[in-house]
Structures are given as structure tokens and as C-alpha cells.
Design a protein around this motif. Structure first.
Motif, PDB file in Angstrom:
ATOM      1  N   SER A  32       0.862  -1.185   0.000  1.00  0.00           N
ATOM      2  CA  SER A  32       0.000   0.000   0.000  1.00  0.00           C
ATOM      3  C   SER A  32       0.893   1.228   0.000  1.00  0.00           C
ATOM      4  CB  SER A  32      -0.938   0.016   1.211  1.00  0.00           C
ATOM      5  OG  SER A  32      -0.262   0.448   2.366  1.00  0.00           O
ATOM      6  N   LEU A  33       0.434   2.276  -0.649  1.00  0.00           N
ATOM      7  CA  LEU A  33       1.207   3.525  -0.704  1.00  0.00           C
ATOM      8  C   LEU A  33       1.392   4.103   0.694  1.00  0.00           C
ATOM      9  CD1 LEU A  33      -0.272   5.188  -3.911  1.00  0.00           C
ATOM     10  CD2 LEU A  33       2.002   4.187  -3.630  1.00  0.00           C
ATOM     11  N   ARG A  34       0.375   4.008   1.518  1.00  0.00           N
ATOM     12  CA  ARG A  34       0.455   4.559   2.872  1.00  0.00           C
ATOM     13  C   ARG A  34       1.537   3.847   3.688  1.00  0.00           C
ATOM     14  NH1 ARG A  34      -2.707   7.763   6.199  1.00  0.00           N
ATOM     15  NH2 ARG A  34      -4.272   7.987   4.584  1.00  0.00           N
ATOM     16  N   ASP A  35       1.558   2.514   3.627  1.00  0.00           N
ATOM     17  CA  ASP A  35       2.580   1.764   4.372  1.00  0.00           C
ATOM     18  C   ASP A  35       3.977   2.041   3.827  1.00  0.00           C
ATOM     19  OD1 ASP A  35       0.733   0.658   6.088  1.00  0.00           O
ATOM     20  OD2 ASP A  35       0.611  -1.257   5.013  1.00  0.00           O
ATOM     21  N   LEU A  36       4.100   2.150   2.508  1.00  0.00           N
ATOM     22  CA  LEU A  36       5.409   2.449   1.922  1.00  0.00           C
ATOM     23  C   LEU A  36       5.890   3.829   2.356  1.00  0.00           C
ATOM     24  CD1 LEU A  36       5.001   0.992  -1.669  1.00  0.00           C
ATOM     25  CD2 LEU A  36       6.350   0.047   0.211  1.00  0.00           C
ATOM     26  N   ALA A  37       4.976   4.801   2.437  1.00  0.00           N
ATOM     27  CA  ALA A  37       5.348   6.142   2.898  1.00  0.00           C
ATOM     28  C   ALA A  37       5.863   6.075   4.331  1.00  0.00           C
ATOM     29  CB  ALA A  37       4.152   7.083   2.802  1.00  0.00           C
ATOM     30  N   ARG A  38       5.157   5.326   5.162  1.00  0.00           N
ATOM     31  CA  ARG A  38       5.587   5.181   6.556  1.00  0.00           C
ATOM     32  C   ARG A  38       6.972   4.540   6.631  1.00  0.00           C
ATOM     33  NH1 ARG A  38       5.483   0.994   9.278  1.00  0.00           N
ATOM     34  NH2 ARG A  38       3.874  -0.084   8.083  1.00  0.00           N
ATOM     35  N   GLN A  39       7.200   3.493   5.862  1.00  0.00           N
ATOM     36  CA  GLN A  39       8.484   2.804   5.880  1.00  0.00           C
ATOM     37  C   GLN A  39       9.614   3.687   5.350  1.00  0.00           C
ATOM     38  OE1 GLN A  39       7.361  -0.619   3.623  1.00  0.00           O
ATOM     39  NE2 GLN A  39       6.221  -1.524   5.322  1.00  0.00           N
ATOM     40  N   ALA A  40       9.276   4.575   4.408  1.00  0.00           N
ATOM     41  CA  ALA A  40      10.289   5.493   3.859  1.00  0.00           C
ATOM     42  C   ALA A  40      10.475   6.726   4.735  1.00  0.00           C
ATOM     43  CB  ALA A  40       9.897   5.911   2.445  1.00  0.00           C
ATOM     44  N   GLY A  41       9.607   6.894   5.728  1.00  0.00           N
ATOM     45  CA  GLY A  41       9.729   8.034   6.629  1.00  0.00           C
ATOM     46  C   GLY A  41       9.268   9.348   6.032  1.00  0.00           C
ATOM     47  N   VAL A  42       8.268   9.283   5.157  1.00  0.00           N
ATOM     48  CA  VAL A  42       7.733  10.503   4.537  1.00  0.00           C
ATOM     49  C   VAL A  42       6.234  10.572   4.807  1.00  0.00           C
ATOM     50  CG1 VAL A  42       9.513  10.588   2.739  1.00  0.00           C
ATOM     51  CG2 VAL A  42       7.374   9.356   2.298  1.00  0.00           C
ATOM     52  N   SER A  43       5.632  11.709   4.501  1.00  0.00           N
ATOM     53  CA  SER A  43       4.195  11.877   4.703  1.00  0.00           C
ATOM     54  C   SER A  43       3.430  10.895   3.829  1.00  0.00           C
ATOM     55  CB  SER A  43       3.771  13.305   4.370  1.00  0.00           C
ATOM     56  OG  SER A  43       3.803  13.509   2.973  1.00  0.00           O
ATOM     57  N   HIS A  44       2.207  10.572   4.247  1.00  0.00           N
ATOM     58  CA  HIS A  44       1.428   9.599   3.484  1.00  0.00           C
ATOM     59  C   HIS A  44       1.058  10.112   2.093  1.00  0.00           C
ATOM     60  CE1 HIS A  44      -1.902  11.972   5.147  1.00  0.00           C
ATOM     61  NE2 HIS A  44      -2.587  11.544   4.101  1.00  0.00           N
ATOM     62  N   ALA A  45       1.121  11.416   1.876  1.00  0.00           N
ATOM     63  CA  ALA A  45       0.804  11.980   0.565  1.00  0.00           C
ATOM     64  C   ALA A  45       2.000  11.998  -0.389  1.00  0.00           C
ATOM     65  CB  ALA A  45       0.267  13.399   0.730  1.00  0.00           C
ATOM     66  N   ALA A  46       3.200  11.889   0.139  1.00  0.00           N
ATOM     67  CA  ALA A  46       4.414  12.029  -0.683  1.00  0.00           C
ATOM     68  C   ALA A  46       4.494  11.033  -1.846  1.00  0.00           C
ATOM     69  CB  ALA A  46       5.657  11.936   0.201  1.00  0.00           C
ATOM     70  N   PRO A  47       4.138   9.757  -1.662  1.00  0.00           N
ATOM     71  CA  PRO A  47       4.247   8.820  -2.784  1.00  0.00           C
ATOM     72  C   PRO A  47       3.378   9.193  -3.979  1.00  0.00           C
ATOM     73  CG  PRO A  47       4.090   7.614  -0.736  1.00  0.00           C
ATOM     74  CD  PRO A  47       3.819   9.055  -0.411  1.00  0.00           C
ATOM     75  N   ARG A  48       2.325   9.952  -3.757  1.00  0.00           N
ATOM     76  CA  ARG A  48       1.417  10.305  -4.853  1.00  0.00           C
ATOM     77  C   ARG A  48       2.072  11.229  -5.876  1.00  0.00           C
ATOM     78  NH1 ARG A  48      -3.017   7.214  -4.342  1.00  0.00           N
ATOM     79  NH2 ARG A  48      -3.732   6.988  -2.221  1.00  0.00           N
ATOM     80  N   ARG A  49       3.183  11.824  -5.519  1.00  0.00           N
ATOM     81  CA  ARG A  49       3.926  12.628  -6.504  1.00  0.00           C
ATOM     82  C   ARG A  49       4.540  11.744  -7.581  1.00  0.00           C
ATOM     83  NH1 ARG A  49       5.646  18.180  -4.839  1.00  0.00           N
ATOM     84  NH2 ARG A  49       6.810  17.936  -6.754  1.00  0.00           N
ATOM     85  N   HIS A  50       4.760  10.480  -7.239  1.00  0.00           N
ATOM     86  CA  HIS A  50       5.396   9.532  -8.163  1.00  0.00           C
ATOM     87  C   HIS A  50       4.433   8.468  -8.689  1.00  0.00           C
ATOM     88  CE1 HIS A  50       9.265  11.254  -7.112  1.00  0.00           C
ATOM     89  NE2 HIS A  50       8.882  11.198  -5.848  1.00  0.00           N
ATOM     90  N   PHE A  51       3.415   8.130  -7.887  1.00  0.00           N
ATOM     91  CA  PHE A  51       2.470   7.077  -8.253  1.00  0.00           C
ATOM     92  C   PHE A  51       1.058   7.579  -7.954  1.00  0.00           C
ATOM     93  CE2 PHE A  51       6.347   5.097  -6.493  1.00  0.00           C
ATOM     94  CZ  PHE A  51       6.864   4.586  -7.673  1.00  0.00           C
ATOM     95  N   ALA A  52       0.253   7.712  -8.981  1.00  0.00           N
ATOM     96  CA  ALA A  52      -1.098   8.247  -8.807  1.00  0.00           C
ATOM     97  C   ALA A  52      -1.942   7.374  -7.895  1.00  0.00           C
ATOM     98  CB  ALA A  52      -1.782   8.396 -10.163  1.00  0.00           C
ATOM     99  N   ASP A  53      -1.700   6.079  -7.947  1.00  0.00           N
ATOM    100  CA  ASP A  53      -2.454   5.145  -7.120  1.00  0.00           C
ATOM    101  C   ASP A  53      -1.657   3.850  -6.990  1.00  0.00           C
ATOM    102  OD1 ASP A  53      -2.757   3.881  -9.607  1.00  0.00           O
ATOM    103  OD2 ASP A  53      -4.812   4.581  -9.867  1.00  0.00           O
ATOM    104  N   ARG A  54      -2.235   2.877  -6.321  1.00  0.00           N
ATOM    105  CA  ARG A  54      -1.555   1.601  -6.082  1.00  0.00           C
ATOM    106  C   ARG A  54      -1.239   0.900  -7.400  1.00  0.00           C
ATOM    107  NH1 ARG A  54      -3.125  -3.870  -5.032  1.00  0.00           N
ATOM    108  NH2 ARG A  54      -1.759  -4.857  -3.491  1.00  0.00           N
ATOM    109  N   GLN A  55      -2.154   0.969  -8.380  1.00  0.00           N
ATOM    110  CA  GLN A  55      -1.909   0.311  -9.664  1.00  0.00           C
ATOM    111  C   GLN A  55      -0.701   0.921 -10.373  1.00  0.00           C
ATOM    112  OE1 GLN A  55      -3.449  -2.557 -10.824  1.00  0.00           O
ATOM    113  NE2 GLN A  55      -1.621  -2.453 -12.114  1.00  0.00           N
ATOM    114  N   ALA A  56      -0.534   2.227 -10.272  1.00  0.00           N
ATOM    115  CA  ALA A  56       0.641   2.878 -10.871  1.00  0.00           C
ATOM    116  C   ALA A  56       1.919   2.378 -10.205  1.00  0.00           C
ATOM    117  CB  ALA A  56       0.526   4.392 -10.753  1.00  0.00           C
ATOM    118  N   LEU A  57       1.884   2.162  -8.901  1.00  0.00           N
ATOM    119  CA  LEU A  57       3.034   1.591  -8.187  1.00  0.00           C
ATOM    120  C   LEU A  57       3.309   0.180  -8.688  1.00  0.00           C
ATOM    121  CD1 LEU A  57       5.119   1.470  -5.799  1.00  0.00           C
ATOM    122  CD2 LEU A  57       3.225   0.518  -4.452  1.00  0.00           C
TER     123      LEU A  57
END
Length: 195
Positions: A32-57
Motif C-alpha cells: 500500500s502507498l500509505r505503508d510504503l510512505a511510513r516505511q520510507a519516513g515521509v508523509s502519506h501523501a508524498a508517494p502520490r507525486r510519483h504514483f497516482a495510485d496503487r496500480q501505478a506503483l
């Protein structure tokens, strides 16, 4: 609790690395994008700059898998020298190792329907299959594979390698037997050599 930072040195790469680890260790359901953000130590919104959604990831993860498998096959060929049969054996070994080490990633790579894939994922997949088709034609010219329709032979060879990998990954065949199975498969595919 302080807010998590939004910026990260190379967040896209870090997220893909963590996603691949999660996929390998816990399966696709755990991504999940939220869990990956937590593991990377960034805000839960940060991954959306690179992946629009889980399918994009997932598409990006599969795309990196195709690139890595292609690179592992190229390295195997370079290490095998000029002999076509040795190259075939080396590529077969590289494919089976990849499939047994990263089976969940391989499933992701080949599991998506072509129509729903992103343009980048389609291109990465087509590039790998084109390279493999070129290798089949080269091995046919070199005598390591029989003459005939290269496309059918490419599909048959991939199916055979995937079958070996599936047997090993499911523990129906011991990992130590994979090399012998690869050798047997190459021998079956190679045309008879007369003295």
C-alpha cells in the motif's frame, strides 16, 4: 508526534525498493502507498507525486522487474562467451534463478492484462520479449536451437523455463535439481548433433 517530512532524496527509487522487498516477503496484498510512505519516513501523501495510485506503483514495480530480468539475461550471455548453447544455458539459468528468487515479482510482471498496463510497462515487456526473440534467432543461426518459427520457439522456451521455475518455487523439485533440469531442457531443444 512531529509531521513526517515530505521530501526525500530519491523517493521514487526508495519506494520501489521497499515495495519489492514487501512483495518478496509478504506478498502483493501487503503493498500500500500509505505503508510504503511510513516505511520510507515521509508523509502519506508524498508517494502520490510519483504514483497516482496503487496500480501505478504495481506497474512501475513490474516495469523495473522487466528491466532487471533483461539485465540479468544480458550479464549471463556475456559470461557465457560466444558459444550459442552455453549462452542458452546461461540465460535459462538466469531466468529460473530470477523466477525462483522473485516469483511474486515475476507473477506481477506477467499477471497484468496487456490492455490495462501502463505505456511504460508495455514498452518494458515488449523490449524484453523482443530481445529474447532476437536471441532465439541468433541461437537458431548458431545451431543451439532447431530451425523453425522463432516466435513459437520463443514461447515454448519461456514456457519450459517458467515450468522449471514453478516446480522449484513450489518445492516439487529441489533447487539443487534446477541446473540438471535446465541442462536437460537445453539438450531437448538443441538439434541432434551428428559426429
Amino acid at each position: 508526534m512531529p509531521d513526517r517530512p515530505y521530501h526525500h532524496g530519491n523517493l521514487r527509487t526508495a519506494l520501489l525498493t521497499e515495495a519489492e522487498r514487501t512483495l518478496r516477503e509478504q506478498g502483493i496484498e501487503a503493498l500500500s502507498l500509505r505503508d510504503l510512505a511510513r516505511q520510507a519516513g515521509v508523509s502519506h501523501a508524498a508517494p502520490r507525486r510519483h504514483f497516482a495510485d496503487r496500480q501505478a506503483l504495481l506497474d512501475a514495480l513490474a516495469e523495473t522487474g522487466f528491466a532487471r530480468l533483461g539485465e540479468e539475461m544480458r550479464v549471463a550471455i556475456e559470461g557465457a562467451g560466444e558459444d550459442c548453447e552455453a549462452q542458452l544455458r546461461a540465460v535459462a539459468g538466469a531466468y529460473v534463478r530470477f523466477a525462483t528468487t522473485d516469483g511474486a515479482l515475476l507473477d506481477l510482471m506477467f499477471g497484468a492484462k496487456t490492455a490495462t498496463r501502463s505505456a511504460g510497462l508495455r514498452a518494458a515487456s515488449e523490449r524484453l520479449f523482443t530481445e529474447f526473440g532476437d536471441l532465439v534467432r541468433r541461437w537458431q543461426r548458431g545451431g543451439a536451437l532447431p530451425p523453425g518459427e522463432p516466435e513459437r520457439l520463443r514461447l515454448l522456451l519461456i514456457a519450459t523455463l517458467q515450468g522449471i521455475a514453478s516446480l522449484v518455487a513450489s518445492d516439487r523439485v529441489q533447487a539443487a535439481q534446477a541446473d540438471a533440469l535446465i541442462t536437460d531442457a537445453v539438450t531437448l531443444f538443441a538439434p541432434c548433433r551428428h559426429p
